[in-house]
Design an enzyme around this catalytic site. Structure first.
Site, PDB file in Angstrom:
ATOM      1  N   HIS A 140       3.545 -35.498   0.870  1.00 59.93           N
ATOM      2  CA  HIS A 140       3.779 -34.542  -0.215  1.00 59.93           C
ATOM      3  C   HIS A 140       2.706 -33.456  -0.279  1.00 59.93           C
ATOM      4  O   HIS A 140       2.905 -32.420  -0.898  1.00 59.93           O
ATOM      5  CB  HIS A 140       3.933 -35.257  -1.559  1.00 59.93           C
ATOM      6  CG  HIS A 140       2.673 -35.789  -2.159  1.00 59.93           C
ATOM      7  ND1 HIS A 140       2.289 -37.106  -2.037  1.00 59.93           N
ATOM      8  CD2 HIS A 140       1.714 -35.206  -2.910  1.00 59.93           C
ATOM      9  CE1 HIS A 140       1.164 -37.300  -2.690  1.00 59.93           C
ATOM     10  NE2 HIS A 140       0.784 -36.155  -3.223  1.00 59.93           N
ATOM     11  N   ASP A 170       5.038 -41.673   2.692  1.00 57.41           N
ATOM     12  CA  ASP A 170       4.250 -40.551   2.192  1.00 57.41           C
ATOM     13  C   ASP A 170       3.015 -40.305   3.056  1.00 57.41           C
ATOM     14  O   ASP A 170       1.929 -40.019   2.550  1.00 57.41           O
ATOM     15  CB  ASP A 170       3.839 -40.760   0.727  1.00 57.41           C
ATOM     16  CG  ASP A 170       3.382 -39.467   0.071  1.00 57.41           C
ATOM     17  OD1 ASP A 170       3.836 -38.393   0.496  1.00 57.41           O
ATOM     18  OD2 ASP A 170       2.559 -39.529  -0.862  1.00 57.41           O
ATOM     19  N   SER A 251      -4.900 -36.530  -3.492  1.00 59.17           N
ATOM     20  CA  SER A 251      -3.836 -37.011  -2.599  1.00 59.17           C
ATOM     21  C   SER A 251      -4.166 -36.721  -1.145  1.00 59.17           C
ATOM     22  O   SER A 251      -4.520 -35.604  -0.775  1.00 59.17           O
ATOM     23  CB  SER A 251      -2.506 -36.348  -2.951  1.00 59.17           C
ATOM     24  OG  SER A 251      -1.989 -36.851  -4.147  1.00 59.17           O
ATOM     25  N   LEU A 306      15.504 -55.259   9.038  1.00 60.75           N
ATOM     26  CA  LEU A 306      15.824 -56.678   8.927  1.00 60.75           C
ATOM     27  C   LEU A 306      17.323 -56.840   8.747  1.00 60.75           C
ATOM     28  O   LEU A 306      17.933 -57.750   9.301  1.00 60.75           O
ATOM     29  CB  LEU A 306      15.064 -57.295   7.757  1.00 60.75           C
ATOM     30  CG  LEU A 306      15.232 -58.788   7.529  1.00 60.75           C
ATOM     31  CD1 LEU A 306      14.721 -59.564   8.731  1.00 60.75           C
ATOM     32  CD2 LEU A 306      14.484 -59.217   6.266  1.00 60.75           C
ATOM     33  N   VAL A 308      19.253 -56.647   5.470  1.00 60.77           N
ATOM     34  CA  VAL A 308      19.727 -57.370   4.294  1.00 60.77           C
ATOM     35  C   VAL A 308      19.799 -56.423   3.105  1.00 60.77           C
ATOM     36  O   VAL A 308      18.984 -55.511   2.984  1.00 60.77           O
ATOM     37  CB  VAL A 308      18.815 -58.562   3.935  1.00 60.77           C
ATOM     38  CG1 VAL A 308      18.795 -59.588   5.048  1.00 60.77           C
ATOM     39  CG2 VAL A 308      17.411 -58.118   3.579  1.00 60.77           C
ATOM     40  N   LEU A 311      17.899 -58.548  -3.634  1.00 58.19           N
ATOM     41  CA  LEU A 311      17.601 -58.589  -5.059  1.00 58.19           C
ATOM     42  C   LEU A 311      16.204 -59.166  -5.224  1.00 58.19           C
ATOM     43  O   LEU A 311      15.913 -60.259  -4.728  1.00 58.19           O
ATOM     44  CB  LEU A 311      18.622 -59.464  -5.784  1.00 58.19           C
ATOM     45  CG  LEU A 311      18.409 -59.744  -7.278  1.00 58.19           C
ATOM     46  CD1 LEU A 311      18.516 -58.453  -8.083  1.00 58.19           C
ATOM     47  CD2 LEU A 311      19.423 -60.764  -7.777  1.00 58.19           C
TER      48      LEU A 311
END
Length: 510
Positions: A140, A170, A251, A306, A308, A311
């Site tokens: 950024h 980032d 940053s 991976l 998947v 959750l």
């Protein structure tokens, strides 16, 4: 409720990177003895309590400061005035909320239009990581730039080349033409501990070469900032949290241990007013190092999947919304619950199923999605990982071969990319109603414009209408691929913004 649920539940196909091979920037992992602050824990038969301002601590901070400050640079981002891409401040505005009541982007656009071309649009920091001028920073910090100026701590200035960027972590890599530069060694960020002393070095609020001290407050923080900006397609967040003071301008700067070794790249703060209120976040050095190794060796970041949809069981709200939406009764806890498996994914090939709970990767505990993303984030397509999961209360370990988004298991280079991947955007055909409204005979709509890509640097954002490329009308993504496939040289783009204003811009075909 459904939209709220989608915000809280990032159904992430875990797309990530790997990083096993060093490609010559530094001997990053050969300095493990420098990673710990063992001087604070030496055994002594003549022990006594000491104050915080003792000479030992002070000397350590001085040593680290003297090592770090010369290797931390200021980065000035100069942008095309027609471009409205994000500067460093945009990232903070998104994260902290817009204090201007929704008018922040309009204000920034007006400021950009009024800013003289010899004044930078944004300021940030960077860290020299090799004596021949490679510099690591944040994506950024360099986003949208048509010129990047690097200023050393001794005030010497250079125009930098942007080697590559990765919005998903980032991280960006720049290069200046110089030799014998001071640089920092990468430490192994896996060895850091909560409570360990650290220094943040950068250029906050225009105050060059500022050093602040604090401790590591937490590890493995996922704060949602990368996915929240809409620029990271497969964000990897496992930030180091620190209470060393960090402000806008920090940053891209260095987070170092008391030996002056780089353990992180400062990226963001958590605040209600846009300035430091006690919490800063840095990309771990191991992840940052992997990204720049990929960029240097392949020209692009290698992303292993991976495979998947997941959750995060550690997120009570996420679990509650999922249960309400799907009429399930999943219990919150530790680990990552598999809710979907794309066809031919590595996880599916290895026998994982919906309902399995991932608890370890290569023997390392996985307590939440941040743990999983960074664990897979250290790998490349074709790498094999040991995935430990529970099914019906029974623990099992399977070997999963990671794949890329196209199902491949080998590294790709820039030469392997499609045209739309190279220029950083996808396109949809323009419907007849919109053509009629704008009086157009041709046109395509830009979608998924990549931050820092060629289309973005030309000033194009999502939903802008491209009417011509190299003087030829375009009506589909296939037209774009046909016109630019094997093309080299300057690409001319004619496009229309949200207000119907027309622009002609160009860029060099990557």
């Amino acid at each position: 409720m459904k939209s709220t649920f989608k915000k809280l539940l990032p159904f992430a196909v875990v797309g990530v990177l790997s990083g096993a091979t060093t490609v010559g920037v530094q001997q990053y992992l050969s300095h493990d003895s420098n990673n710990g602050d063992q001087s604070y824990f030496t055994k002594s038969n003549n022990a006594s309590f000491v104050g915080m301002n003792t000479a030992t601590v002070g000397d350590d901070f001085v040593k680290a400061s003297k090592t770090t400050v010369p290797a931390v640079v200021t980065i000035k981002n100069y942008q095309n005035r027609a471009s409205s891409r994000a500067s460093e401040q945009d990232l903070f505005d998104f994260f902290f909320g817009d204090p201007f009541g929704g008018k922040g982007q309009q204000r920034q656009r007006q400021q950009q239009q009024q800013t003289p071309e010899n004044i930078p649009s944004g300021l940030g920091s960077g860290v020299i990581i090799s004596p021949d001028g490679y510099i690591i920073s944040n994506n950024h910090v360099v986003a949208g730039a048509n010129k990047l100026e690097v200023v050393l701590s001794n005030k010497k200035s250079y125009i930098a080349t942007l080697v590559g960027t990765d919005p998903n972590t980032d991280i960006s890599l720049l290069k200046i033409e110089e030799k014998g530069l001071p640089f920092l060694n990468f430490a192994n960020s896996d060895n850091i501990e909560v409570g360990q002393w650290v220094l943040a070095v950068g250029n906050p609020l225009g105050l060059n070469s500022t050093v602040t001290a604090g401790i590591i407050s937490a590890k493995g923080r996922g704060i949602g900032i990368l996915s929240g900006q809409g620029k990271a397609t497969n964000p990897i967040e496992s930030f180091i949290q620190t209470d060393a003071a960090i402000n806008p301008g920090n940053s891209g700067g260095a987070l170092v241990n008391v030996n002056g070794d780089l353990i992180g790249i400062n990226s963001a703060i958590s605040s209600t007013n846009g300035y430091y209120q006690g919490y800063g976040f840095a990309v771990p050095s191991n992840l940052a190092r992997k990204i720049i190794e990929d960029i240097k060796k392949f020209g692009i970041v290698q992303r292993g999947f991976l495979g998947v949809n997941s959750l995060d069981l550690s997120n009570d709200q996420q679990v509650a919304y999922y249960n309400q939406e799907k009429k399930t009764n999943i219990k919150p806890g530790s680990g990552v619950y598999i809710i979907g498996l794309p066809d031919n994914s590595g996880a599916q090939d290895a026998g994982l199923k919906i309902g399995d709970i991932i608890t370890k990767i290569d023997g390392v505990n996985i307590t939440d999605f941040a743990d999983l993303s960074v664990a897979i984030g250290s790998k490349r397509p074709g790498d094999k990982v040991q995935v430990t999961y529970t099914r019906n209360g029974k623990e099992t370990t399977a070997t999963v071969t990671l794949k890329d988004q196209k199902g491949g298991t080998s590294a790709r280079t820039k030469a392997d990319l499609t045209v739309t991947e190279k220029i950083g955007a996808e396109f949809q055909s323009l419907d007849e109603r919109t053509k009629l409204y704008y009086g157009l005979n041709s046109g395509i709509v830009a979608k998924n414009v990549v931050e820092g890509g060629e289309m973005a640097k030309a000033g194009i954002v999502d939903n802008y209408i491209i009417t011509e490329i190299n003087g030829k009308p375009v009506n589909s993504q296939k037209d774009v691929e046909s016109l630019l496939n094997k093309f080299s040289g300057t690409v001319q783009i004619k496009y229309m913004d949200d207000y119907g204003r027309n622009y002609t811009r160009g860029f060099k075909m990557p």
